[in-house]
Structure formats: structure tokens, C-alpha cells
Design a protein around this motif. Structure first.
Motif, PDB file in Angstrom:
ATOM      1  N   GLU A  57       1.204  -8.304  -1.240  1.00 45.86           N
ATOM      2  CA  GLU A  57       0.198  -8.754  -2.215  1.00 45.86           C
ATOM      3  C   GLU A  57      -0.844  -9.603  -1.496  1.00 45.86           C
ATOM      4  N   ILE A  58      -2.106  -9.279  -1.712  1.00 47.30           N
ATOM      5  CA  ILE A  58      -3.184 -10.095  -1.152  1.00 47.30           C
ATOM      6  C   ILE A  58      -3.770 -10.905  -2.304  1.00 47.30           C
ATOM      7  N   ILE A 129      -3.918  -5.477  -4.110  1.00 45.17           N
ATOM      8  CA  ILE A 129      -5.085  -6.274  -3.712  1.00 45.17           C
ATOM      9  C   ILE A 129      -5.629  -7.013  -4.938  1.00 45.17           C
ATOM     10  N   ASP A 130      -5.574  -8.345  -4.874  1.00 42.71           N
ATOM     11  CA  ASP A 130      -6.054  -9.162  -5.999  1.00 42.71           C
ATOM     12  C   ASP A 130      -6.614 -10.470  -5.436  1.00 42.71           C
ATOM     13  N   TYR A 136     -12.772  -6.417  -0.774  1.00 44.64           N
ATOM     14  CA  TYR A 136     -11.729  -5.416  -1.033  1.00 44.64           C
ATOM     15  C   TYR A 136     -11.691  -4.319   0.030  1.00 44.64           C
ATOM     16  N   PHE A 139     -10.012  -5.589   3.090  1.00 47.53           N
ATOM     17  CA  PHE A 139      -8.559  -5.715   2.887  1.00 47.53           C
ATOM     18  C   PHE A 139      -7.905  -4.331   2.970  1.00 47.53           C
ATOM     19  N   PHE A 140      -8.521  -3.380   2.287  1.00 47.51           N
ATOM     20  CA  PHE A 140      -7.953  -2.023   2.235  1.00 47.51           C
ATOM     21  C   PHE A 140      -7.881  -1.433   3.642  1.00 47.51           C
ATOM     22  N   TYR A 143      -5.147  -3.316   5.828  1.00 44.12           N
ATOM     23  CA  TYR A 143      -3.729  -3.262   5.466  1.00 44.12           C
ATOM     24  C   TYR A 143      -3.218  -1.876   5.069  1.00 44.12           C
ATOM     25  N   SER A 144      -4.087  -0.943   4.727  1.00 39.88           N
ATOM     26  CA  SER A 144      -3.578   0.375   4.343  1.00 39.88           C
ATOM     27  C   SER A 144      -2.891   1.052   5.539  1.00 39.88           C
ATOM     28  N   VAL A 153      -1.789   1.953  -2.922  1.00 42.54           N
ATOM     29  CA  VAL A 153      -2.534   0.696  -2.973  1.00 42.54           C
ATOM     30  C   VAL A 153      -3.029   0.512  -4.403  1.00 42.54           C
ATOM     31  N   SER A 155      -5.458  -1.811  -6.664  1.00 44.95           N
ATOM     32  CA  SER A 155      -6.520  -2.818  -6.553  1.00 44.95           C
ATOM     33  C   SER A 155      -6.879  -3.310  -7.954  1.00 44.95           C
TER      34      SER A 155
END
Ligand code: SAM
Length: 215
Positions: A57-58, A129-130, A136, A139-140, A143-144, A153, A155
Motif C-alpha cells: 500500500e502506498i 496506490i492511495d 500516481y 508510483f505505478f 512498483y508495478s 494494481v 488506484s
């Protein structure tokens, strides 16, 4: 979704455990943006179907969604990242009071600088992703790469209170954020390695399933 329908769903959602209700109250009093009730319930529904063993979790905030995911999935480990010290400490306090807290790994810092630390806890079957809406895509991308073959994923906030559908947004700061989310949504929908659907629940949740069989 219109307010009456949201109110209706909220009125029939099962009562939450006392600690969860206390976190919801804390978030309201302290202005902490935790997931909307209808949104988290929808996310938990999808996770119950997917049954991920490890979730990244982000955006922990006070640990509300992390704890809800851990409670809903009794075999699952949640690794969660937060850069705000006060929220991180509040999360530690809340999570230490739950019997499910020992399956939640909290990591302090900026998610964009933590990939080496996070990698040691992966790979992940699901990534949620939050966090900062303007980042975003970063992050994607970052970490993907840590997803398992058929990973997903999720979002949150991709519809941003419906603002992504507006032609003109007055405030410059909000307008920039809306533009970044619009770019993210388009980029995600056209991503060659993922199939994405956007659900108009809560603040909008994108579900991006990795095309594990082809890549
Ligand atoms: N997922 C939480 C829940 O529903 O209980 C809510 C998370 S809140 C919407 C977003 C959080 O992400 C904030 O507490 C913010 O400090 C954190 N955040 C934003 N950008 C971040 C980053 N780059 N790295 C780590 N945390 C970040």
C-alpha cells in the motif's frame, strides 16, 4: 454515485469493530483523508475475490485501509508506506492495538525513495496506490515491477470527486492535479502490459490486472 444511494449503502454496511470505528472518528476529527466507506468496502470485495498473499500500500495515513485489508484477509501481509511523521506515528499506535497489526509492515518515508527497501518485502500480488495524486504514474512505474505474474494494481481517487470529467476547473492547484490524474487514467487504459477498468465507486478506483500470460 448520487448522495442518496451512497447514504443507502452506508446505512446497510455491517458495523465495524470498535477500533475501526475509532479510527474513522479520529480521521474525521483530525481531517485525515482515509478511504470513503463505500470505496473501501468495494476494494475489500475485490481483494476477497483475488486473495492476494502480499499487498503493498502506498499511503498509510493512520493505517485505516491497511488494517481493514488485514482484517478482511487473515492470511495476508500488508506492507504500507507513509511520509507524514504524525500520521505514521498515529498508524503505529492504532495498529499496535489490533491482533492483525502483526501482519502489517509500516515503513516511514517517501514512496519514491523507498523502492530498494520495499523490494526486500516483495513480490506483491496486489498494490494499492492511495497517496499524492500528482505522482500516481511514478508510483505505478516504480512498483508495478514488483508485482507477481497475475498481480493487480488498485488506484484510488482516479475520478477525484468527478473533477476529471470537468472541462474547466477554476483553481490552478486543483486543475494541475486533475490534469495529472487525467493523464494517468489515459496512460493506464492504454498500458500494453495491463488491462484496466475504472469503477465509479468511492472516489473512483482503477483496477489494473497484469497480463501475466503474455509478458
Ligand atoms: N490509504 C489510507 C486509508 O484509506 O486509510 C489513506 C491514505 S491518504 C489518502 C494519502 C496518504 O499518502 C497521506 O497520509 C500522505 O501523507 C501519504 N503520501 C502522499 N504521498 C506520499 C509519498 N510520496 N510517499 C509516502 N506517503 C505519501
Amino acid at each position: 454515485m448520487n448522495e442518496r444511494v451512497i447514504g443507502y449503502i452506508e446505512s446497510i454496511v455491517k458495523e465495524r469493530p470498535a477500533l475501526i470505528s475509532e479510527m474513522e472518528h479520529y480521521a474525521e476529527v483530525h481531517g485525515v483523508p482515509i478511504m470513503e466507506l463505500v470505496g473501501i468496502e468495494a476494494l475489500l470485495g475485490m481483494l476477497r475475490i483475488q486473495q492476494p498473499k502480499r499487498i503493498l500500500e502506498i499511503g498509510t495515513a493512520i493505517g485505516y485501509s491497511a488494517l481493514r485489508m488485514a482484517e478482511a484477509l487473515p492470511e495476508t501481509t500488508v506492507v504500507t508506506l507513509e511520509r507524514d511523521e504524525e500520521r505514521f506515528e498515529a498508524a503505529q499506535r492504532f495498529l499496535s492495538r489490533s491482533k492483525d497489526g502483526n501482519r502489517i509492515v509500516t515503513i516511514f518515508g517517501d514512496a519514491l525513495e523507498l523502492s530498494e527497501v520495499v523490494k526486500k518485502h516483495g513480490p506483491f500480488d496486489a498494490i494499492f496506490i492511495d497517496a499524492a495524486k500528482g505522482q500516481y504514474l511514478k508510483f505505478f512505474d516504480l512498483y508495478s515491477a514488483m508485482l507477481t505474474e497475475n498481480g493487480v494494481v488498485y488506484s484510488d481517487n482516479v475520478l477525484f470527486k468527478g473533477l476529471v470529467a470537468e472541462v474547466q476547473v477554476e483553481q490552478k492547484r486543483i486543475r494541475n492535479m486533475v490534469k495529472k490524474l487525467q493523464n494517468y487514467n489515459t496512460w493506464l487504459m492504454n498500458h500494453e502490459q495491463f488491462d484496466t477498468s475504472i469503477l465509479p465507486v468511492g472516489d473512483g478506483i482503477a483496477i489494473s490486472k497484469k497480463r501475466g500470460d503474455q509478458w
